[in-house]
Design an enzyme around this catalytic site. Sequence first.
Site, PDB file in Angstrom:
ATOM      1  N   ASP A  34      24.839  -5.199 -55.906  1.00  0.00           N
ATOM      2  CA  ASP A  34      23.427  -4.820 -55.790  1.00  0.00           C
ATOM      3  C   ASP A  34      23.057  -4.602 -54.320  1.00  0.00           C
ATOM      4  O   ASP A  34      23.781  -5.033 -53.400  1.00  0.00           O
ATOM      5  CB  ASP A  34      22.586  -5.959 -56.395  1.00  0.00           C
ATOM      6  CG  ASP A  34      21.263  -5.487 -56.968  1.00  0.00           C
ATOM      7  OD1 ASP A  34      20.828  -4.379 -56.640  1.00  0.00           O
ATOM      8  OD2 ASP A  34      20.660  -6.262 -57.739  1.00  0.00           O
ATOM      9  N   ASP A  89      15.984  -0.130 -63.186  1.00  0.00           N
ATOM     10  CA  ASP A  89      15.585  -1.438 -63.703  1.00  0.00           C
ATOM     11  C   ASP A  89      14.669  -1.281 -64.903  1.00  0.00           C
ATOM     12  O   ASP A  89      14.257  -2.276 -65.504  1.00  0.00           O
ATOM     13  CB  ASP A  89      14.859  -2.241 -62.608  1.00  0.00           C
ATOM     14  CG  ASP A  89      15.851  -2.926 -61.688  1.00  0.00           C
ATOM     15  OD1 ASP A  89      17.044  -2.974 -62.026  1.00  0.00           O
ATOM     16  OD2 ASP A  89      15.429  -3.415 -60.616  1.00  0.00           O
TER      17      ASP A  89
HETATM   18  C1  DGJ Z   1      17.889  -5.724 -58.954  1.00  0.00           C
HETATM   19  C2  DGJ Z   1      18.737  -5.134 -60.033  1.00  0.00           C
HETATM   20  O1  DGJ Z   1      18.427  -3.792 -60.212  1.00  0.00           O
HETATM   21  C3  DGJ Z   1      18.550  -5.943 -61.301  1.00  0.00           C
HETATM   22  O2  DGJ Z   1      19.265  -5.361 -62.349  1.00  0.00           O
HETATM   23  C4  DGJ Z   1      18.986  -7.341 -61.048  1.00  0.00           C
HETATM   24  O3  DGJ Z   1      20.360  -7.397 -60.821  1.00  0.00           O
HETATM   25  C5  DGJ Z   1      18.212  -7.935 -59.882  1.00  0.00           C
HETATM   26  N1  DGJ Z   1      18.274  -7.113 -58.721  1.00  0.00           N
HETATM   27  C6  DGJ Z   1      18.716  -9.299 -59.524  1.00  0.00           C
HETATM   28  O4  DGJ Z   1      18.126  -9.799 -58.411  1.00  0.00           O
END
Ligand code: DGJ
Length: 704
Positions: free
Chosen positions: A442, A506
Amino acid sequence: MTTTILRLCGQHTELQLRHRPTAELLYWGRKLAHFDQAAADTLVRAVPNSRLDVDVPLGLNPEAGRGVFSAPGVEGHRQGMDWSPVFEPVSVSHQGQQARLIYEDAIAGLRLEMEIGLDPDSEVLALRHTLTNLKAGDYELARLALTLQLPERVSELQAFHGRWCKEFQSHRVPLVHGGYLQENRRGRTSHEYFPGFMLGTPGFGEQQGEVWGFHLAWSGNHRLRADVKSDGRRFVQAEALYAPGEIRLAEGESCSTPWLYASYSDAGLTTMSRRFHRFVRAHILNWPVAKLRPVHLNTWEGIYFDHSPAYIMEMASRAAEMGVERFIIDDGWFRGRDHDRAALGDWYLDERKYSEGLEPVIAHVKALGMEFGIWFEPEMVNPDSDLYRAHPDWLLALPGYHQPAGRFQYVLDLQNPEVFGYLLARFDELLGRYHIDYVKWDMNRELVQPGHEGRPAQHGQTLAVYRLLDELARRHPRVEFESCASGGGRIDYEILKRAHRFWPSDNNDALDRQQIQRGMSYFFPPEVMGTHIGTHHSHSTRRELSIAFRGLTALFGHMGVELDPVKESEAERQGFARYIALHKQLRPLLHGGEVVRLDSPDPAQLIHGVVSPDRSEAVFYVGQLTLPRYALSGALRLPGLAADKRYRVELLERPACFDYGVMKKLPLWVDGGCVAGGDWLAEAGLAMPVLDPQSAMVIKLTAL
Ligand code: DGJ
């Protein structure tokens, strides 16, 4: 007769390049029956009044010093000198469909190497320039751009914009004087501007029109430009953006542009995408082990930071029952990570939460027959972390200036060898210690004043991220990586050379996912697009959607679920299992076939499909987003099938709305299916039933 023209050919398309006195694109389009060096004489242009007395080619590297009045391909200087280079040909090598052209400016002391190749199988063009400083004294490079001329009939442009939870939204603009310019200055590929666009003839669409598609493979700042000159010539220019003074080449040093990948289609956007997908499958993706893409369960929206090993093991058991094949523990597993304000940087297992270690959880997941994955965010640090307390000077920042936090975190300076060494050691140790098959990598904030030892460092930071990933992959070659950056903030071909899947957004809301996934599908095949079924109320929009709509929407990517299966109702769990099973049944077709997108006359509908390469089977998705425009949606024409084959047509599952009385009578084919020829289905089509808003249907076609 001139002998300065190179020809690069695919099966359907070709390029002709003149390589002296400068590199110039003469032709890029349909494959021609003949190649004749002298034919280019037909393109020798008039010189109108009130201009330079010679016609100046635009070139693959426009040169202000020759009299090109557009953004030059090279901008830089050596203490105010050598600022307007004009390159003369030095050598050309041409093998198969690849060419390497070298030019030098002996006065400015610069060499420009151009690599250009057409992959004959996918017909995708790859282009890269490298500038080398040949003289004593640093050369400050401000810009190094790739330029491709397009024909005058190009008049429209389709590009992408977006934001968090709303990635890959596309917009159409006419290509007129003043042109189109997009700049991403966010320090990662960005949600805002995907580094790619398509240009074409008037009204180009999914199945018609000539289209030229471009993607700059770069995970940092970029500039893309398309412009029309006063003499009507059009061109596209692509470059990585450098901060002032960032690229300083000492004698003998070089700097390369990212690769620009491009594709021409004379049959609209779907054919363009098919070519890009084919190229990605053959030349970008690098699977550690070639296997079916395992169905995921990702814990994020299920438990967030609330980790208890016993509970997680129960989640894994429920997941396995539903058919999940890879179980991924998201954020929250490492020391002190109880919320998003602390602990990034402290990459040690949180022993308060996992008092017996991670091993029992992993063993449980493996015993259930699933792979195990875990979440990392290596580039970041929270001020509330042991790492930051010990090394406040490790930030990617400029001393003396305030560095704003983003998601309560800062970025680490990966060009600092100590930082790089720490991260490599930590993640190497974790990947060595635990049996981890998969990493969700990430990156949750943008770069502000990215400085390394006071100097600009955003370009170098991007290269350092690649180096870190490359070194971890070298040490742990069986691990797969997912590229995530607050959803779809780092989606491009250069990171994909090091990753195996993207997290597009997300936002798991199936209604919003329609456009996000469609936008992403222009350049990326379904098997790298993470598509998760979320809970019945979306965590990002609070909208409630049926399991059928959620399940069918997630079907057409690399499927997963994003929820807590322990808390879900039995009915929902059965729904997840049902769509997982359907995905598995269709997976070889979905992940190996050719994507087809349709232009729907009704914006309330979104239609796409996948056809197997041998045309023996296909599956089409019809999404009804809002109320249909007309009482009846007419006939659905299905392109891409074999004209000479006959197909059995069947609905894969009956939408619930069919039983709620949206129609008095269904189209004849809906109950029991029908048989029709591929050309009939493409030209005449299938009568469409009426669908409720926020519902979908999937049609399967099997050749008899
Ligand atoms: C942002 C990501 O896009 C989410 O899927 C998740 O992994 C969160 N970060 C976790 O902090």
